[in-house]
Design a protein around this motif. Sequence first.
Motif, PDB file in Angstrom:
ATOM      1  N   LEU A 122       0.822  -1.206   0.000  1.00  0.00           N
ATOM      2  CA  LEU A 122       0.000   0.000   0.000  1.00  0.00           C
ATOM      3  C   LEU A 122       0.856   1.256   0.000  1.00  0.00           C
ATOM      4  O   LEU A 122       0.582   2.213  -0.743  1.00  0.00           O
ATOM      5  CB  LEU A 122      -0.925  -0.013   1.224  1.00  0.00           C
ATOM      6  CG  LEU A 122      -1.820   1.217   1.410  1.00  0.00           C
ATOM      7  CD1 LEU A 122      -2.788   1.363   0.245  1.00  0.00           C
ATOM      8  CD2 LEU A 122      -2.588   1.121   2.740  1.00  0.00           C
ATOM      9  N   ARG A 137      -5.855   8.548  -3.224  1.00  0.00           N
ATOM     10  CA  ARG A 137      -5.962   7.532  -2.176  1.00  0.00           C
ATOM     11  C   ARG A 137      -6.825   6.351  -2.623  1.00  0.00           C
ATOM     12  O   ARG A 137      -6.500   5.193  -2.375  1.00  0.00           O
ATOM     13  CB  ARG A 137      -6.547   8.151  -0.904  1.00  0.00           C
ATOM     14  CG  ARG A 137      -5.627   9.104  -0.180  1.00  0.00           C
ATOM     15  CD  ARG A 137      -6.274   9.581   1.109  1.00  0.00           C
ATOM     16  NE  ARG A 137      -5.366  10.413   1.892  1.00  0.00           N
ATOM     17  CZ  ARG A 137      -5.267  11.711   1.794  1.00  0.00           C
ATOM     18  NH1 ARG A 137      -6.018  12.365   0.917  1.00  0.00           N
ATOM     19  NH2 ARG A 137      -4.431  12.392   2.544  1.00  0.00           N
ATOM     20  N   SER A 141      -5.572   2.517  -3.219  1.00  0.00           N
ATOM     21  CA  SER A 141      -6.152   1.456  -2.388  1.00  0.00           C
ATOM     22  C   SER A 141      -6.703   0.325  -3.251  1.00  0.00           C
ATOM     23  O   SER A 141      -6.494  -0.864  -2.964  1.00  0.00           O
ATOM     24  CB  SER A 141      -7.262   2.032  -1.510  1.00  0.00           C
ATOM     25  OG  SER A 141      -6.766   3.040  -0.665  1.00  0.00           O
ATOM     26  N   SER A 210      -9.480  -4.694   3.416  1.00  0.00           N
ATOM     27  CA  SER A 210      -9.738  -3.299   3.042  1.00  0.00           C
ATOM     28  C   SER A 210      -9.600  -2.346   4.218  1.00  0.00           C
ATOM     29  O   SER A 210      -9.418  -1.142   4.024  1.00  0.00           O
ATOM     30  CB  SER A 210     -11.135  -3.166   2.428  1.00  0.00           C
ATOM     31  OG  SER A 210     -12.146  -3.427   3.395  1.00  0.00           O
ATOM     32  N   VAL A 213      -6.549   0.199   4.471  1.00  0.00           N
ATOM     33  CA  VAL A 213      -6.426   1.470   3.748  1.00  0.00           C
ATOM     34  C   VAL A 213      -6.752   2.652   4.651  1.00  0.00           C
ATOM     35  O   VAL A 213      -6.565   3.811   4.238  1.00  0.00           O
ATOM     36  CB  VAL A 213      -7.318   1.492   2.485  1.00  0.00           C
ATOM     37  CG1 VAL A 213      -6.996   0.313   1.585  1.00  0.00           C
ATOM     38  CG2 VAL A 213      -8.792   1.508   2.834  1.00  0.00           C
TER      39      VAL A 213
END
Length: 268
Positions: A122, A137, A141, A210, A213
């Motif tokens: 990431l 962003r 992600s 997820s 992120v």
Amino acid sequence: MARRPMTLARWMNTRPVAVTLYLVVMCAIIWSSYVGAQQMGYNWQWYQVPKYLFTFTDDGFQWGEIMVGLMATIGLSLTSFMLAIALGLVVALLRLSGLVVGKGVAIGFLELIRNIPLLVLLYLFYYVLGPIFGLDRWAASVLTLAVFHSALISEIFRAGINAIPKGQWEAADSIGMTRAQAYRWIVLPQSIRFMLPPLTGEMIALIKSSAIVSVIAVAELTTVGRNIISDTFMSFEIWFTVAAVYLVVTLILSFGVSRMEKRFAVYQ
């Protein structure tokens, strides 16, 4: 035919026992958290949680911040999963192509991605590649989750394709199908029933992944939870609620795919 005796292992695997054990474990976790919070002198404010789920205003029904964050998480996860499936299929086909270059590229990609932690990946996409390619962003992600999980998904595709009997390939050759046509009309449709369970597990893993992120301030469920806690200091209530929301989503997904597996089992 005589019925097999109910052994302890079979009894432990029955649904009522599994559900009971799950409830016992969850109750133990909740009780331990409650006791620990009481010893800390924590002031519980569960009555404030519903407004972060939904509210009724003069304009009518409104989703709360947590549910808005959940919608962002679902959107992020679905977009990443679709991209991961496409990339994973390409990598799997390259590895099965028999071409030295294609196989080498696929193996190199797999070894590289599987040996890089998700958080480091990431940071690479956002802080290194982001300024170069203009990734915001959200895009960083999506690409991070898609690339990371595509490596695992490609192995699922490869295993599913290899599970198809060799005779199916020979039948496709005998009627003059190209390799691409054999993949499209014969191999991939039949391999779905082999790939569906592990793909479901990978989708659930992606939804949970997820949450990472949030470290780059993407406005998804975990980030929303952290923002609420910073404003209200309701750490226990919000994190329990966020965990419950994740749990409900993954259980619904698992139940839905279980029904799909039964449909495939009927028609295969």
